[in-house]
Design an enzyme around this catalytic site. Structure first.
Site, PDB file in Angstrom:
ATOM      1  N   ARG A  44      -8.204  -0.656   5.132  1.00 54.42           N
ATOM      2  CA  ARG A  44      -7.372   0.398   4.538  1.00 54.42           C
ATOM      3  C   ARG A  44      -6.041  -0.165   4.055  1.00 54.42           C
ATOM      4  O   ARG A  44      -5.459   0.366   3.105  1.00 54.42           O
ATOM      5  CB  ARG A  44      -7.083   1.505   5.562  1.00 54.42           C
ATOM      6  CG  ARG A  44      -8.254   2.451   5.821  1.00 54.42           C
ATOM      7  CD  ARG A  44      -7.833   3.566   6.748  1.00 54.42           C
ATOM      8  NE  ARG A  44      -6.510   4.020   6.397  1.00 54.42           N
ATOM      9  CZ  ARG A  44      -5.553   4.354   7.268  1.00 54.42           C
ATOM     10  NH1 ARG A  44      -5.788   4.330   8.555  1.00 54.42           N
ATOM     11  NH2 ARG A  44      -4.367   4.749   6.845  1.00 54.42           N
ATOM     12  N   ARG A 102       0.318  14.424  13.203  1.00 57.21           N
ATOM     13  CA  ARG A 102       0.825  14.292  11.842  1.00 57.21           C
ATOM     14  C   ARG A 102       0.862  15.627  11.097  1.00 57.21           C
ATOM     15  O   ARG A 102       0.135  15.838  10.115  1.00 57.21           O
ATOM     16  CB  ARG A 102       0.026  13.234  11.078  1.00 57.21           C
ATOM     17  CG  ARG A 102       0.054  11.908  11.793  1.00 57.21           C
ATOM     18  CD  ARG A 102      -0.501  10.789  11.007  1.00 57.21           C
ATOM     19  NE  ARG A 102       0.456  10.212  10.081  1.00 57.21           N
ATOM     20  CZ  ARG A 102       0.200   9.120   9.374  1.00 57.21           C
ATOM     21  NH1 ARG A 102      -0.947   8.525   9.467  1.00 57.21           N
ATOM     22  NH2 ARG A 102       1.106   8.630   8.556  1.00 57.21           N
ATOM     23  N   CYS A 161      -4.866  12.460  12.884  1.00 59.00           N
ATOM     24  CA  CYS A 161      -5.508  11.153  12.776  1.00 59.00           C
ATOM     25  C   CYS A 161      -5.384  10.452  14.113  1.00 59.00           C
ATOM     26  O   CYS A 161      -4.869  11.016  15.071  1.00 59.00           O
ATOM     27  CB  CYS A 161      -4.898  10.334  11.649  1.00 59.00           C
ATOM     28  SG  CYS A 161      -3.246   9.793  12.013  1.00 59.00           S
ATOM     29  N   ASP A 170       4.945   0.934  12.053  1.00 60.47           N
ATOM     30  CA  ASP A 170       3.754   0.257  11.532  1.00 60.47           C
ATOM     31  C   ASP A 170       3.660  -1.211  11.974  1.00 60.47           C
ATOM     32  O   ASP A 170       2.675  -1.886  11.668  1.00 60.47           O
ATOM     33  CB  ASP A 170       3.721   0.323   9.995  1.00 60.47           C
ATOM     34  CG  ASP A 170       3.278   1.689   9.504  1.00 60.47           C
ATOM     35  OD1 ASP A 170       2.958   2.559  10.327  1.00 60.47           O
ATOM     36  OD2 ASP A 170       3.250   1.890   8.263  1.00 60.47           O
ATOM     37  N   LYS A 214       0.841  -1.216   0.000  1.00 57.94           N
ATOM     38  CA  LYS A 214       0.000   0.000   0.000  1.00 57.94           C
ATOM     39  C   LYS A 214       0.864   1.250   0.000  1.00 57.94           C
ATOM     40  O   LYS A 214       0.629   2.183  -0.772  1.00 57.94           O
ATOM     41  CB  LYS A 214      -0.901  -0.009   1.235  1.00 57.94           C
ATOM     42  CG  LYS A 214      -1.517   1.331   1.584  1.00 57.94           C
ATOM     43  CD  LYS A 214      -2.354   1.255   2.834  1.00 57.94           C
ATOM     44  CE  LYS A 214      -1.675   1.610   4.123  1.00 57.94           C
ATOM     45  NZ  LYS A 214      -1.402   3.032   4.330  1.00 57.94           N
ATOM     46  N   ASN A 215       1.867   1.267   0.880  1.00 60.40           N
ATOM     47  CA  ASN A 215       2.648   2.492   1.039  1.00 60.40           C
ATOM     48  C   ASN A 215       3.601   2.749  -0.123  1.00 60.40           C
ATOM     49  O   ASN A 215       4.191   3.824  -0.215  1.00 60.40           O
ATOM     50  CB  ASN A 215       3.426   2.470   2.364  1.00 60.40           C
ATOM     51  CG  ASN A 215       2.498   2.710   3.545  1.00 60.40           C
ATOM     52  OD1 ASN A 215       1.311   2.975   3.369  1.00 60.40           O
ATOM     53  ND2 ASN A 215       3.033   2.603   4.755  1.00 60.40           N
TER      54      ASN A 215
HETATM   55  C1  UD1 Z   1       4.556   6.954   6.217  1.00 62.96           C
HETATM   56  C2  UD1 Z   1       3.670   5.746   6.087  1.00 62.96           C
HETATM   57  C3  UD1 Z   1       3.154   5.324   7.449  1.00 62.96           C
HETATM   58  C4  UD1 Z   1       4.304   5.128   8.418  1.00 62.96           C
HETATM   59  C5  UD1 Z   1       5.219   6.346   8.430  1.00 62.96           C
HETATM   60  C6  UD1 Z   1       6.461   6.166   9.256  1.00 62.96           C
HETATM   61  C7  UD1 Z   1       2.651   5.984   3.905  1.00 62.96           C
HETATM   62  C8  UD1 Z   1       1.397   6.199   3.142  1.00 62.96           C
HETATM   63  N1  UD1 Z   1       2.545   6.059   5.226  1.00 62.96           N
HETATM   64  O1  UD1 Z   1       3.743   8.004   6.732  1.00 62.96           O
HETATM   65  O2  UD1 Z   1       2.444   4.110   7.284  1.00 62.96           O
HETATM   66  O3  UD1 Z   1       3.774   4.944   9.712  1.00 62.96           O
HETATM   67  O4  UD1 Z   1       5.634   6.664   7.091  1.00 62.96           O
HETATM   68  O5  UD1 Z   1       7.199   5.081   8.806  1.00 62.96           O
HETATM   69  O6  UD1 Z   1       3.695   5.708   3.349  1.00 62.96           O
HETATM   70  N2  UD1 Z   1       6.335  14.724  10.561  1.00 62.96           N
HETATM   71  C9  UD1 Z   1       6.387  16.063  10.877  1.00 62.96           C
HETATM   72  N3  UD1 Z   1       6.192  16.956   9.871  1.00 62.96           N
HETATM   73  C10 UD1 Z   1       5.946  16.598   8.587  1.00 62.96           C
HETATM   74  C11 UD1 Z   1       5.886  15.210   8.277  1.00 62.96           C
HETATM   75  C12 UD1 Z   1       6.088  14.290   9.289  1.00 62.96           C
HETATM   76  O7  UD1 Z   1       6.604  16.437  12.016  1.00 62.96           O
HETATM   77  O8  UD1 Z   1       5.772  17.457   7.723  1.00 62.96           O
HETATM   78  C13 UD1 Z   1       6.511  13.726  11.643  1.00 62.96           C
HETATM   79  C14 UD1 Z   1       5.240  12.888  11.844  1.00 62.96           C
HETATM   80  O9  UD1 Z   1       4.331  13.533  12.691  1.00 62.96           O
HETATM   81  C15 UD1 Z   1       5.814  11.636  12.468  1.00 62.96           C
HETATM   82  C16 UD1 Z   1       7.168  11.485  11.773  1.00 62.96           C
HETATM   83  O10 UD1 Z   1       7.484  12.767  11.241  1.00 62.96           O
HETATM   84  O11 UD1 Z   1       6.018  11.830  13.839  1.00 62.96           O
HETATM   85  C17 UD1 Z   1       7.184  10.440  10.681  1.00 62.96           C
HETATM   86  O12 UD1 Z   1       6.289  10.822   9.671  1.00 62.96           O
HETATM   87  P1  UD1 Z   1       6.508  10.486   8.143  1.00 62.96           P
HETATM   88  O13 UD1 Z   1       7.789   9.735   7.943  1.00 62.96           O
HETATM   89  O14 UD1 Z   1       6.281  11.708   7.356  1.00 62.96           O
HETATM   90  O15 UD1 Z   1       5.313   9.488   7.902  1.00 62.96           O
HETATM   91  P2  UD1 Z   1       4.263   9.503   6.716  1.00 62.96           P
HETATM   92  O16 UD1 Z   1       4.973   9.771   5.444  1.00 62.96           O
HETATM   93  O17 UD1 Z   1       3.098  10.362   7.078  1.00 62.96           O
END
Ligand code: UD1
Length: 418
Positions: free
Chosen positions: A397, A121, A116, A305, A22-23
């Protein structure tokens, strides 16, 4: 609305083939916007999150249609419609689409995806990264309005190696003049998959999988056919379930390197594992052993995850485990459901102490997020008696028919209407 009915206590045996990730598929679908030619995503998983992303694509005037397991997406025309909160609310990773729309159209309007169940996030890294490429961004009552008329390539230094921000910036740079460099890029395998997909369309992305990624923009990308990587989290979920219930299962269609952080911890938890090509065999013939300290972190460390599924497995361990969640601030919500099954778990902030009990009992449970939902299924499969799991839409999902996977391995699990 549907529920899962699970009569626990049976070992899992046999073999199973893991779905594509999915990711990986989600950003690949978003990247289809980078070309006006049709793209086929082979073996695309049928999931609620994929449907939510496709609805966003259709809202932008793209076409997307499944032919069996193959998804064909065509973004010949991309309309600059506002992607409103009805659409972004269904899919937190909707923000991943911003980079590709900007790269192709130089403008984009998308509602803030909001928080969420597992945490706030924020999207500050996505926004500051795009600003670093000279995109002007204003928030108009919750709609993020992006003007990329003066967009140009540049060097972006991420404060944190965010998966989504890295993917967004890779797409943003794909059609820009010159070289975009992402420093402190995320190194997850899904990033490598996205790079390979962009390159399969004629792009020039180098260094993915390392912490510096270079994207040399090309004038035009072309259509392609691409099979996303296997889902490392689905593989880990089945492996954790087998270690919780006992039994012996061969998990096929995995990249063993991708799940090394998971398999090493499963060994600590008493499982026996062997690797053969793209298959991993797990055998578990005793209660799981506790893991002194299980800490989540960015790849290649143990993935956030997989944290809930391991917690469910460790709930029956022969001792106490400590789980530290470093990525998301609110990812232990599901533990209160495990406690209803007789688990002994205490949570304080980002740390859970799991005192293994000799057996869990069935209960009525509610899934509130995707991986927490998978944890409930694992606990229910390992418990004595019947459990009913509500909130199956969260599990759908990310898992293509989770009950079929476990039923084929000998679990007593089926789906019913509420
Ligand atoms: C992706 C995955 C999700 C997984 C996560 C971490 C997908 C669709 N989802 O989510 O399943 O749990 O990686 O491996 O691929 N953060 C900030 N600011 C930002 C972006 C992120 O502070 O602009 C923080 C988030 O709150 C979190 C951390 O960074 O604490 C990791 O987030 P991120 O690596 O961005 O995860 P996702 O890409 O949302």
């Amino acid at each position: 609305m549907q529920k899962l009915i699970i009569d626990g206590g049976l070992p899992l045996n046999g073999e199973t083939v893991i779905q594509t990730a999915k990711n990986a598929a989600l950003p690949i679908i978003a990247a289809c916007i980078l070309t006006d030619e049709p793209v086929t995503i082979e073996n695309c998983p049928h999931l609620n999150d994929i449907d939510a992303m496709l609805n966003i694509m259709r809202h932008l005037g793209c076409t997307a249609e499944f032919f069996g397991d193959n998804l064909t997406v065509c973004c010949r025309d991309v309309a600059l419609n506002v992607i409103n909160s009805d659409l972004t609310g269904k899919l937190r990773s909707s923000i991943f689409i911003l980079g590709s729309i900007l790269s192709r159209c130089r403008r984009a309007y998308i509602s803030h995806p909001g928080g969420c169940e597992i945490g706030l996030r924020p999207i500050d890294l996505h926004i500051s990264g795009l600003k670093g490429l000279s995109v002007k961004i204003v928030d108009d009552c919750g709609v993020i309005c992006c003007d990329g008329t003066d967009m140009k390539s540049g060097v972006i230094n991420l404060d944190f190696a965010s998966v989504g921000a890295t993917e967004n910036l890779m797409m943003a740079g794909a059609l820009l003049d010159g070289e975009t460099v992402i420093v402190n890029a995320a190194r997850e395998p899904e990033i490598v998959d996205l790079a390979e997909f962009i390159n399969a369309m004629g792009g020039d992305v180098r260094g993915a999988g390392g912490s510096v990624i270079s994207i040399r923009g090309v004038k035009k990308l072309h259509g392609s056919a691409y099979t996303p990587m296997p889902d490392r989290i689905c593989a880990g979920t089945v492996l954790a379930a087998v270690n919780a219930t006992g039994g012996s299962v061969t998990v096929k269609n995995v990249v063993p390197d991708h799940i090394f952080g998971i398999t090493e911890r499963l060994k600590k938890a008493g499982a026996r594992l062997s690797v053969r090509g793209n298959a991993v065999r797990i055998t578990a013939d005793a209660r799981p052993r506790p893991i002194h300290k299980l800490e989540t972190n960015v790849y290649p460390a143990f993935p956030t995850d997989m944290q809930p599924q391991f917690c469910a497995m460790l709930a029956r361990a022969s001792g106490s485990s400590v789980i530290v969640e470093n990525l998301f601030e609110n990812r232990f919500g599901y533990t209160s459901e495990l406690v209803k099954m007789g688990a002994s778990i205490t949570v304080k902030d980002r740390i859970a102490v799991v005192n293994g009990v000799s057996s869990l009992h069935g209960a009525t449970l509610k899934a509130c997020d995707l991986r927490g939902g998978a944890a409930l299924v694992i606990a229910a499969l390992a418990a004595e008696g019947r459990s009913v799991v509500y909130g199956v839409e969260h599990i759908d999902r990310g898992y293509e028919c989770i009950e079929r996977t476990f039923a084929e391995l000998g679990g007593a699990i089926h789906r019913a209407e509420v």
